[in-house]
Design an enzyme around this catalytic site. Structure first.
Site, PDB file in Angstrom:
ATOM      1  N   SER A 108      -7.358   4.745  15.472  1.00  0.00           N
ATOM      2  CA  SER A 108      -7.758   3.514  14.782  1.00  0.00           C
ATOM      3  C   SER A 108      -6.537   2.731  14.314  1.00  0.00           C
ATOM      4  O   SER A 108      -6.430   1.535  14.561  1.00  0.00           O
ATOM      5  CB  SER A 108      -8.692   3.812  13.609  1.00  0.00           C
ATOM      6  OG  SER A 108      -8.084   4.659  12.661  1.00  0.00           O
ATOM      7  N   GLY A 177      -5.346   2.397   9.455  1.00  0.00           N
ATOM      8  CA  GLY A 177      -6.674   2.146   9.987  1.00  0.00           C
ATOM      9  C   GLY A 177      -7.722   2.842   9.139  1.00  0.00           C
ATOM     10  O   GLY A 177      -7.556   4.004   8.749  1.00  0.00           O
ATOM     11  N   TYR A 472      -2.260  14.003   5.228  1.00  0.00           N
ATOM     12  CA  TYR A 472      -0.828  14.254   5.424  1.00  0.00           C
ATOM     13  C   TYR A 472      -0.680  15.310   6.523  1.00  0.00           C
ATOM     14  O   TYR A 472      -0.165  16.399   6.297  1.00  0.00           O
ATOM     15  CB  TYR A 472      -0.178  14.762   4.139  1.00  0.00           C
ATOM     16  CG  TYR A 472      -0.109  13.771   3.001  1.00  0.00           C
ATOM     17  CD1 TYR A 472      -0.405  12.428   3.178  1.00  0.00           C
ATOM     18  CD2 TYR A 472       0.265  14.191   1.724  1.00  0.00           C
ATOM     19  CE1 TYR A 472      -0.336  11.532   2.126  1.00  0.00           C
ATOM     20  CE2 TYR A 472       0.343  13.297   0.666  1.00  0.00           C
ATOM     21  CZ  TYR A 472       0.038  11.972   0.870  1.00  0.00           C
ATOM     22  OH  TYR A 472       0.114  11.087  -0.177  1.00  0.00           O
TER      23      TYR A 472
END
Length: 530
Positions: A108, A177, A472
């Protein structure tokens, strides 16, 4: 039943988790023909397809790669990119990739720290969602529909166009995104007030493994639960999210106060640990730690206290003077602005810059990077801080950001979403290494330094499991394509704790053949195809 099934899963640790694809470049013509067969006349998919023979292929691939580690000639490239322009293109890609034995990677915004949204070791297709970025905001009902390819900057700008008293709790980076950010949890400067992004999602549209478009009602509560923090790429392709907007004041206050060790940083950090998770939930103070050159020569540690306060300066000063006096916050440190403008502040964009800069989808500069994460449950004593400072000054090139929890984060049950890191955590750590130099030796050095600081922190962070944050992404904690189920059991517990078992059972129900797979995806229970 769940416990016994999960025991079966863990008893078969020697079996690989992924299908060994027999697909190759020979599969591409059949795959492309399949896409054409499923194309709707009103939305031709041919306009969304890029192959290596297309002159724009490299530009499309590179434009949403945010980590230069994955731009080398040796990095595996997709056989095809489908930059979907309509939901039917997503459906066709899923159906045809499944039919012809091709793995898909779903991108995305391209911010996956380990490149898992656009790199694979087996023949694969990138399903790119950057064209699907419409945002429909309903201020009257305080909701919005956001397509997965929209960025946070576009969302924040869109909200601000309609209202100065609404916002949404999500990340700081405007080029993220929403598809990937939300499905990993999504946190930002309002999480102590309103929780995570996933805590404010009320519906979604998802393409499942059979190419069907499902909403919350048709997918059921289990799958809706899983995609809000469990990594939707293990379960399907999110097309859009319905979110609840939250209230923000017309004026917020930000500040950045920096102190070195010579200026008393250790005492201030000690007090920050005691108070940051207990402060008024309107106040979020991030602590940044970096090794810098000292004025008199040698190295020192710079502690940066960066904050968003949902209110005005007078009330902020009263709060900090009472609860965090060692910071020494002064009126001259405080800047009042609109909530939407605060996102520019966090990126050092000067006050007064037009907020339409948030619409820029391309970061100012691409870098090589490595990230890791940890959670801290009790304050680190001064002696421990001094150990950390010494290590950071020796390592030099790796910084940390400590993000406070508490407030709303402590009120939401750990099982409410797959994201389990709630009550009991006082702050989360992000380890950060950035560099510009190319070359495998340089990269390996930075990776080693990041792991070294992570090792130094072992006595001070959570244990059994050593918790980590899915957004992360960190391949160091497990790669199921190399380590099979033992690796999945490790990263599954680190990211999701006890919620991992429920995620596995949902995966088994909705994708038993493990079509939606990557190096850190949720595995199904056996049997599945290998």
């Amino acid at each position: 039943m769940m416990a016994s099934s999960f025991a079966l899963l863990l008893s078969l640790l020697s079996i690989p988790l992924f299908s060994v694809s027999s697909a190759s470049s020979d599969s591409v013509p059949d795959f492309l023909q399949c896409l054409s067969d499923y194309s709707l006349p009103s939305y031709p998919i041919s306009e969304a397809i890029y192959t290596p023979q297309n002159s724009s292929f490299s530009d499309v691939l590179q434009s949403y790669i945010r980590n230069l580690r994955f731009t080398t000639p040796e990095t595996p490239k997709p056989l095809v990119i489908v930059a979907a322009k309509h939901e039917s293109h997503v459906q066709a890609t899923v159906i045809c990739a499944k039919t012809h034995g091709l793995e898909i990677r779903i991108r995305s915004g391209g911010h996956d720290y380990e490149g898992l949204s656009y790199v694979s070791s087996v023949p694969f297709v990138v399903l790119d969602l950057f064209n699907l970025r419409s945002i429909s905001i309903d201020i009257a009902n305080e909701t919005a529909w956001v397509q997965a390819g929209a960025t946070l900057g576009e969302l924040y700008y869109g909200i601000a166009e309609k209202s100065n008293v609404h916002g949404f709790p999500a990340g700081l980076c405007p080029t993220l995104g929403t598809g990937g950010h939300f499905t990993g949890g999504g946190y930002g400067t309002m999480m102590r007030k309103y929780g995570l992004s996933v805590d404010n999602i009320v519906d979604a549209q998802l393409v499942d493994v059979n190419g069907r478009i499902l909403d919350r009602e048709s997918m059921g509560e289990d799958l809706f639960w899983a995609i809000r923090g469990g990594g939707a790429a293990s379960f399907g392709v999110v097309l859009s999210w319905k979110i609840n907007l939250v209230r923000v004041p017309e004026t917020v206050t930000v500040f950045k106060v920096e102190r070195t060790l010579e200026e008393g940083a250790t005492d201030i950090v000690s007090q920050w640990q005691e108070v940051a998770s207990n402060l008024d939930e309107d106040l979020f103070i991030r602590l940044g730690l970096n090794s810098v050159n000292a004025t008199g020569g040698g190295k020192t540690i710079k502690a940066s206290f960066i904050a968003l306060f949902l209110g005005q300066t007078d009330r902020l000063l009263a709060l900090t003077n009472e609860s965090f006096p060692k910071l020494g916050l002064q009126r001259k440190d405080c800047i009042e602005m609109r909530w939407v403008e605060s996102h520019l502040f966090w990126f050092d964009i000067p006050k007064g810059t037009p907020v339409d800069v948030l619409l820029n989808r391309i970061p100012k500069g691409k870098i090589y990077l490595k990230r890791k994460s940890d959670y801290v449950k009790k304050p680190i004593p001064v002696e421990g801080l001094e150990v950390i400072w010494k290590a950071m000054m020796e390592i030099e090139k790796v910084g940390m950001a400590w993000n406070p929890y508490g407030g709303r984060m402590s009120e939401i049950p750990a099982s409410a979403t797959p994201f389990p890191h709630r009550a009991g955590n006082i702050f989360k750590i992000q380890y950060s290494a950035n560099w510009q130099e190319a070359g495998i030796n340089v990269t390996n050095n930075y990776l080693s330094l990041t792991r070294e600081l992570h090792k130094v922190m072992t006595p001070f962070v959570s244990k059994l499991p050593r918790e980590a944050f899915l957004n992360y992404r960190d391949i160091d904690i497990g790669n199921s394509k190399e380590g099979g189920l033992p690796a999945a059991a490790v990263y599954g517990k680190d990211y999701f704790k006890d919620n991992f078992e429920r995620l596995v059972h949902i995966k088994t129900k909705v994708d038993p053949d493990n079509f939606f797979v990557n190096e850190q995806s949720i595995p199904p229970l056996l049997p599945y195809k290998i």
